[in-house]
Write a protein that holds these residues in place. Sequence first.
Motif, short mmCIF file in Angstrom:
data_model
loop_
_atom_site.label_atom_id
_atom_site.label_comp_id
_atom_site.label_asym_id
_atom_site.label_seq_id
_atom_site.Cartn_x
_atom_site.Cartn_y
_atom_site.Cartn_z
N VAL A 13 0.88 -1.17 0.00
CA VAL A 13 0.00 0.00 0.00
C VAL A 13 0.92 1.22 0.00
CG1 VAL A 13 -1.77 1.28 1.27
CG2 VAL A 13 -1.78 -1.23 1.29
N THR A 14 0.74 2.10 -0.96
CA THR A 14 1.60 3.26 -1.10
C THR A 14 0.98 4.49 -0.44
OG1 THR A 14 0.58 4.01 -3.16
CG2 THR A 14 2.38 2.37 -3.36
N PRO A 15 1.78 5.52 -0.21
CA PRO A 15 1.20 6.78 0.28
C PRO A 15 0.11 7.31 -0.66
CG PRO A 15 3.55 6.80 0.68
CD PRO A 15 3.25 5.56 -0.16
N TYR A 16 0.30 7.13 -1.96
CA TYR A 16 -0.73 7.52 -2.94
C TYR A 16 -2.04 6.78 -2.66
CZ TYR A 16 -3.35 7.76 -7.29
OH TYR A 16 -4.35 7.93 -8.22
N ASP A 17 -1.94 5.46 -2.45
CA ASP A 17 -3.13 4.66 -2.14
C ASP A 17 -3.84 5.20 -0.90
OD1 ASP A 17 -2.55 2.85 -4.26
OD2 ASP A 17 -1.34 1.60 -2.90
N VAL A 18 -3.05 5.52 0.12
CA VAL A 18 -3.61 6.04 1.37
C VAL A 18 -4.37 7.35 1.10
CG1 VAL A 18 -3.04 6.99 3.64
CG2 VAL A 18 -1.87 4.93 2.82
N ALA A 19 -3.75 8.24 0.33
CA ALA A 19 -4.40 9.52 0.03
C ALA A 19 -5.72 9.29 -0.71
CB ALA A 19 -3.47 10.40 -0.79
N MET A 20 -5.72 8.37 -1.68
CA MET A 20 -6.94 8.12 -2.45
C MET A 20 -8.03 7.46 -1.61
SD MET A 20 -6.48 9.68 -5.19
CE MET A 20 -7.93 9.16 -6.09
N ILE A 21 -7.63 6.63 -0.65
CA ILE A 21 -8.62 6.04 0.27
C ILE A 21 -9.24 7.15 1.12
CG2 ILE A 21 -8.88 4.57 2.31
CD1 ILE A 21 -6.69 2.75 0.93
N HIS A 22 -8.42 8.10 1.55
CA HIS A 22 -8.96 9.24 2.30
C HIS A 22 -9.91 10.07 1.42
CE1 HIS A 22 -6.89 8.72 6.05
NE2 HIS A 22 -5.69 8.86 5.52
N VAL A 23 -9.59 10.23 0.15
CA VAL A 23 -10.49 10.93 -0.77
C VAL A 23 -11.82 10.19 -0.84
CG1 VAL A 23 -10.90 11.54 -3.20
CG2 VAL A 23 -8.67 12.01 -2.16
N ALA A 24 -11.76 8.88 -0.96
CA ALA A 24 -12.99 8.08 -1.03
C ALA A 24 -13.82 8.24 0.24
CB ALA A 24 -12.65 6.61 -1.26
N THR A 25 -13.14 8.28 1.38
CA THR A 25 -13.84 8.48 2.65
C THR A 25 -14.56 9.82 2.66
OG1 THR A 25 -12.22 7.13 3.82
CG2 THR A 25 -13.52 8.65 5.15
N LYS A 26 -13.86 10.86 2.22
CA LYS A 26 -14.48 12.19 2.22
C LYS A 26 -15.64 12.26 1.24
CE LYS A 26 -12.33 13.95 5.52
NZ LYS A 26 -13.03 14.45 6.70
N MET A 27 -15.53 11.58 0.10
CA MET A 27 -16.63 11.56 -0.87
C MET A 27 -17.85 10.86 -0.27
SD MET A 27 -14.57 10.93 -4.42
CE MET A 27 -16.03 10.96 -5.44
N ALA A 28 -17.62 9.77 0.45
CA ALA A 28 -18.73 9.06 1.09
C ALA A 28 -19.39 9.95 2.14
CB ALA A 28 -18.23 7.77 1.72
N ARG A 29 -18.57 10.71 2.85
CA ARG A 29 -19.12 11.61 3.87
C ARG A 29 -19.88 12.77 3.24
NH1 ARG A 29 -14.23 11.56 8.34
NH2 ARG A 29 -14.63 9.41 9.01
N VAL A 30 -19.40 13.27 2.11
CA VAL A 30 -20.13 14.32 1.40
C VAL A 30 -21.50 13.80 0.97
CG1 VAL A 30 -20.20 15.63 -0.77
CG2 VAL A 30 -18.15 15.69 0.63
N ALA A 31 -21.55 12.55 0.52
CA ALA A 31 -22.84 11.98 0.11
C ALA A 31 -23.82 11.94 1.28
CB ALA A 31 -22.63 10.58 -0.46
N SER A 32 -23.28 11.72 2.48
CA SER A 32 -24.14 11.66 3.67
C SER A 32 -24.49 13.04 4.21
CB SER A 32 -23.45 10.88 4.78
OG SER A 32 -23.25 9.55 4.40
#
Length: 91
Positions: A44-63
């Motif tokens: 798992v790369t730092p890039y992967d970590v950043a993109m997972i955080h982006v996905a988390t924020k997108m899910a939270r925006v949806a909520s």
Amino acid sequence: MMNHKDVLSSAVNTLRDRGGQYGPEDQVFDRISRIATVMLDRIVTPYDVAMIHVATKMARVASNPRHADNYVDGVNYMAFAAQFEIGRAHV
């Protein structure tokens, strides 16, 4: 009312605040990626970590699309993703 410049300004301020709390961001993302690599038994790369955080924020925006923090953090995580992907040497 928050405009796009407010979001970007808040993103910079958030980085300043959190950098003081947690240390240099690149080191934090590297630490997270090393822990996740062990936990998931795959690289798992730092890039992967950043993109997972982006996905988390997108899910939270949806909520909760009116919660400004999700957008501010999302901008920062996208910036980190760009830094880790564009900034690295490609072979």
